[in-house]
Scaffold this motif. Sequence first.
Motif, PDB file in Angstrom:
ATOM      1  N   VAL A 109       1.172  -1.578   0.013  1.00  0.00           N
ATOM      2  CA  VAL A 109       0.361  -0.006  -0.077  1.00  0.00           C
ATOM      3  C   VAL A 109       0.553   0.773  -0.461  1.00  0.00           C
ATOM      4  O   VAL A 109       0.699   2.370  -0.240  1.00  0.00           O
ATOM      5  N   THR A 110       2.020   0.754   0.402  1.00  0.00           N
ATOM      6  CA  THR A 110       2.468   2.280   0.625  1.00  0.00           C
ATOM      7  C   THR A 110       3.678   3.381  -0.572  1.00  0.00           C
ATOM      8  O   THR A 110       3.537   4.255  -1.054  1.00  0.00           O
ATOM      9  N   TRP A 111       3.383   2.006  -1.560  1.00  0.00           N
ATOM     10  CA  TRP A 111       3.395   2.495  -3.206  1.00  0.00           C
ATOM     11  C   TRP A 111       2.597   3.252  -3.387  1.00  0.00           C
ATOM     12  O   TRP A 111       2.983   3.918  -4.406  1.00  0.00           O
ATOM     13  N   GLN A 112       1.248   3.104  -3.212  1.00  0.00           N
ATOM     14  CA  GLN A 112       0.348   3.159  -3.979  1.00  0.00           C
ATOM     15  C   GLN A 112       0.320   5.132  -3.698  1.00  0.00           C
ATOM     16  O   GLN A 112      -0.268   5.282  -3.812  1.00  0.00           O
ATOM     17  N   ASP A 113       0.515   4.809  -1.848  1.00  0.00           N
ATOM     18  CA  ASP A 113       0.425   5.896  -0.998  1.00  0.00           C
ATOM     19  C   ASP A 113       1.611   7.321  -1.594  1.00  0.00           C
ATOM     20  O   ASP A 113       1.061   8.034  -1.986  1.00  0.00           O
ATOM     21  N   ALA A 114       2.436   6.251  -1.279  1.00  0.00           N
ATOM     22  CA  ALA A 114       3.605   7.281  -2.716  1.00  0.00           C
ATOM     23  C   ALA A 114       3.087   8.028  -3.859  1.00  0.00           C
ATOM     24  O   ALA A 114       3.344   9.314  -4.033  1.00  0.00           O
ATOM     25  N   ALA A 115       2.437   7.277  -4.486  1.00  0.00           N
ATOM     26  CA  ALA A 115       2.117   7.499  -6.561  1.00  0.00           C
ATOM     27  C   ALA A 115       1.397   8.715  -6.863  1.00  0.00           C
ATOM     28  O   ALA A 115       1.161   9.408  -7.156  1.00  0.00           O
TER      29      ALA A 115
END
Length: 245
Positions: free
Chosen positions: A173-179
Motif C-alpha cells: 500500500v505504501t507504493w500506492q500512497d507514494a504514487a
Amino acid sequence: MEVRYQRIVSDPSAAAVIHIQHPDSLPSALGELDLIESRPTLVLVGGASKLRETDYQRIKSLFTNVLAPLADNLGLYVVDGGTDAGIMKIMGQARMAIGAEFPLVGVAPVDLVNLPNHPTVRPDSTPLEANHTHCLLVPGDRWGDESPWIAHVATQLAQDKPSVVVLINGGAVTWQDAAANVRVGRPVIVIQGSGRTADILAAAIQGGSVTDERAQPLVDSGLMQVVDLNESAEVLVDKLQALLC
C-alpha cells in the motif's frame, strides 16, 4: 450539489469521525470537523502491521523525539491512515506522550474500520487509533483504496501552504500512497534504514539498482529525497523545515 458526508461519531472523548462518499464534499466535511484554517501539512505513509521489533524501537524514537515535537512546534496538520497499527499507532502514541496539540487526521476505508460503540464491520477490520483527533472514512473495502484520498485530504488541508510526505518502512500500500502524493506534486522524504519499501526506494533514488519497477516512476518525478534513519535528528528536521516553512 448534494453534500455527501455524514458525521457518525460525536463523542467528545473520541476522534471526530465523518463518513464521506464523494470528493466534491471534502471541503464541507472538513468544515464540519472545524479543519478550515490552512496550515503546512505533514503526510505519514509506511509500515503498518509488519514492522520488525528492531525497526519499531528506532522508528518510535523518531516519532517521539522528532516528528511529533516538530509537528507541534510548527502547528502542522498531520495526515495518515488513522488505524491502530504501525506508524499510525506510533504517531498517535507520540502525540499523547508529549502532550501535543496538532490535529492528527486519519483517512481510512469505511468497510475496514471498527468504530467505538458500533458493530464490527467484518472479521479483518481494524479499530481506529485512539489518539487521533479526526478521522475521515472514505469509500473502499481494500487497503489502498484510501491512498488517493490521503493525498487529496492533505492538499485540501494545506491549501496555499506547503506539504510534504515522510515515508517510513512500508509494504504494497505504501507504493500506492507514494504514487498518489507524487501525482499531486508533493515532495517525499524516504527514511532509509527503516526497512522494506523505504529501503528499496532509497537505493533507487541514490542511483543503486532498481529492484522494484514501481520505484522508477517515483524516482523520475524528482520529488523524492532520502534521509538515513541513523543520521542525526537535525538532518531530518532541517529538511522538513526547509520544505514546510
